[in-house]
Design an enzyme around this catalytic site. Structure first.
Site, mmCIF file in Angstrom:
data_model
loop_
_atom_site.group_PDB
_atom_site.id
_atom_site.type_symbol
_atom_site.label_atom_id
_atom_site.label_comp_id
_atom_site.label_asym_id
_atom_site.label_seq_id
_atom_site.Cartn_x
_atom_site.Cartn_y
_atom_site.Cartn_z
ATOM 1 N N SER A 37 0.840 -1.203 0.000
ATOM 2 C CA SER A 37 0.000 0.000 0.000
ATOM 3 C C SER A 37 0.871 1.247 0.000
ATOM 4 C CB SER A 37 -0.890 0.017 1.248
ATOM 5 O OG SER A 37 -1.621 1.219 1.302
ATOM 6 N N ASN A 93 -0.941 4.148 0.790
ATOM 7 C CA ASN A 93 -1.886 5.046 1.458
ATOM 8 C C ASN A 93 -1.443 5.228 2.911
ATOM 9 O OD1 ASN A 93 -4.138 5.713 3.182
ATOM 10 N ND2 ASN A 93 -5.479 5.430 1.428
ATOM 11 N N GLY A 148 -2.754 6.653 5.456
ATOM 12 C CA GLY A 148 -3.758 6.383 6.489
ATOM 13 C C GLY A 148 -3.851 4.895 6.802
ATOM 14 N N ASP A 171 -7.364 -3.977 0.008
ATOM 15 C CA ASP A 171 -8.203 -3.201 -0.902
ATOM 16 C C ASP A 171 -9.503 -2.926 -0.174
ATOM 17 O OD1 ASP A 171 -8.009 -1.964 -3.557
ATOM 18 O OD2 ASP A 171 -9.954 -2.917 -3.823
ATOM 19 N N PHE A 222 -8.716 9.075 7.835
ATOM 20 C CA PHE A 222 -8.409 9.470 6.459
ATOM 21 C C PHE A 222 -9.635 9.194 5.594
ATOM 22 C CE2 PHE A 222 -7.873 5.328 4.309
ATOM 23 C CZ PHE A 222 -7.807 4.480 5.393
ATOM 24 N N TYR A 229 -12.900 8.851 3.743
ATOM 25 C CA TYR A 229 -14.283 9.281 3.980
ATOM 26 C C TYR A 229 -14.645 9.330 5.470
ATOM 27 C CZ TYR A 229 -14.843 8.294 -1.028
ATOM 28 O OH TYR A 229 -14.714 8.292 -2.404
ATOM 29 N N ASP A 230 -13.682 9.155 6.356
ATOM 30 C CA ASP A 230 -14.003 9.111 7.796
ATOM 31 C C ASP A 230 -14.839 10.302 8.270
ATOM 32 O OD1 ASP A 230 -12.901 6.644 8.317
ATOM 33 O OD2 ASP A 230 -10.970 7.426 8.974
HETATM 34 P P1 ITT Z 1 -3.336 1.634 -1.877
HETATM 35 O O1 ITT Z 1 -3.998 0.970 -3.068
HETATM 36 O O2 ITT Z 1 -1.961 2.092 -2.177
HETATM 37 O O3 ITT Z 1 -3.428 0.783 -0.650
HETATM 38 P P2 ITT Z 1 -5.615 3.401 -2.064
HETATM 39 O O4 ITT Z 1 -6.061 4.565 -1.253
HETATM 40 O O5 ITT Z 1 -5.613 3.555 -3.565
HETATM 41 O O6 ITT Z 1 -4.151 2.969 -1.546
HETATM 42 P P3 ITT Z 1 -7.771 1.507 -2.280
HETATM 43 O O7 ITT Z 1 -7.687 1.374 -3.739
HETATM 44 O O8 ITT Z 1 -7.998 0.270 -1.446
HETATM 45 O O9 ITT Z 1 -6.444 2.135 -1.666
HETATM 46 O O10 ITT Z 1 -8.909 2.578 -1.957
HETATM 47 C C1 ITT Z 1 -9.346 2.714 -0.653
HETATM 48 C C2 ITT Z 1 -10.123 4.013 -0.531
HETATM 49 O O11 ITT Z 1 -11.319 3.751 0.243
HETATM 50 C C3 ITT Z 1 -9.323 5.024 0.283
HETATM 51 O O12 ITT Z 1 -8.516 5.828 -0.552
HETATM 52 C C4 ITT Z 1 -10.421 5.790 0.995
HETATM 53 O O13 ITT Z 1 -10.950 6.767 0.134
HETATM 54 C C5 ITT Z 1 -11.478 4.723 1.226
HETATM 55 N N1 ITT Z 1 -11.275 4.068 2.540
HETATM 56 C C6 ITT Z 1 -10.834 2.805 2.776
HETATM 57 N N2 ITT Z 1 -10.725 2.571 4.097
HETATM 58 C C7 ITT Z 1 -11.101 3.706 4.704
HETATM 59 C C8 ITT Z 1 -11.183 4.105 6.045
HETATM 60 O O14 ITT Z 1 -10.809 3.300 7.040
HETATM 61 N N3 ITT Z 1 -11.606 5.345 6.310
HETATM 62 C C9 ITT Z 1 -11.963 6.186 5.312
HETATM 63 N N4 ITT Z 1 -11.891 5.899 4.016
HETATM 64 C C10 ITT Z 1 -11.471 4.667 3.704
#
Ligand code: ITT
Length: 196
Positions: free
Chosen positions: A7, A9, A11, A67, A150, A152-153
């Site tokens: 990942s 991300n 957050g 994901d 992070f 949509y929290d």
């Molecule tokens: P990686 O693929 O690098 O892990 P990403 O942000 O692109 O990062 P995803 O494709 O899994 O990851 O998309 C997840 C999205 O869903 C994330 O960017 C948030 O917008 C939302 N999301 C997932 N978990 C969340 C959480 O715990 N709180 C708030 N939003 C969340």
């Protein structure tokens, strides 16, 4: 045992590191400068596999991928697998939330859930990935509130707590969330199946 966490991300990485503690070693793919692969599939499961295989093939290590996304009942599950890019590619959280609030205008059914699919593989060719899923049910708020977490929290309202996910400290979110529940199962599966 050492895993690469597939990942980029920040957050997610913070939450997963906090949840795993020192149960096993996990390092984000950013330590190897790995760019996120294109997530071309239509399910969380398949996209998690794409990310895990990519990170494992570049590092030669076992990999864990997450994901995840937000599924809104009244929008037939959107933003779903496109949660990260709902308002366009590389959009920031604030714009994704604005777009969702806009699309929810006038809609009374605010029910939604976060979903987190976690995958662990020993190698890119692993024929038996471990796959687990966690969900967290709530409602889409009318406006953002809170600055923890992070994504949509700030608009994910938890009726029984009377606050949004972004008003929870990381420890509290990590007691309740989709990611926390999925990770508990993943740790149990890894403990039971991986010997080294
Ligand atoms: P990686 O693929 O690098 O892990 P990403 O942000 O692109 O990062 P995803 O494709 O899994 O990851 O998309 C997840 C999205 O869903 C994330 O960017 C948030 O917008 C939302 N999301 C997932 N978990 C969340 C959480 O715990 N709180 C708030 N939003 C969340």
């Amino acid at each position: 045992m050492e895993f690469v966490f597939a990942s980029s991300n920040a957050g997610k990485i913070r939450e997963i590191e906090d949840l795993i503690g020192n149960r096993f070693q996990i390092k984000s793919q950013q330590n190897w400068g790995i760019a996120p692969p294109e997530e071309t599939a239509s399910t969380f499961l398949e996209n998690a596999l794409i990310k895990a295989r990519n990170a494992s093939s570049i590092t030669g290590l076992p990999a864990i991928a997450d994901d995840s996304g937000l599924c809104v009942e009244a929008l037939n599950g959107l933003p779903g697998v496109n949660s990260a890019n709902y308002a366009g590619s590389e959009e920031i959280d604030a714009r994704n939330m604005s777009k969702l609030l806009e699309n929810m205008k006038g809609i009374e059914n605010r029910r939604a859930f976060f979903i987190c699919t976690l995958i662990a593989i020993r190698a890119p060719s692993d024929p038996a990935p471990i796959a687990v899923e966690g969900r967290w049910y709530g409602e889409i708020a009318r406006e953002p509130k809170g600055n923890q977490g992070f994504g949509y929290d700030p608009i994910f309202f938890l009726g029984e707590l009377g606050c949004t996910a972004a008003e929870l400290e990381i420890k509290k979110k990590n007691n309740l969330s989709h990611r926390a529940n999925a990770l508990k199962d993943l740790i149990r599966e890894i403990d039971g199946n991986y010997t080294s």
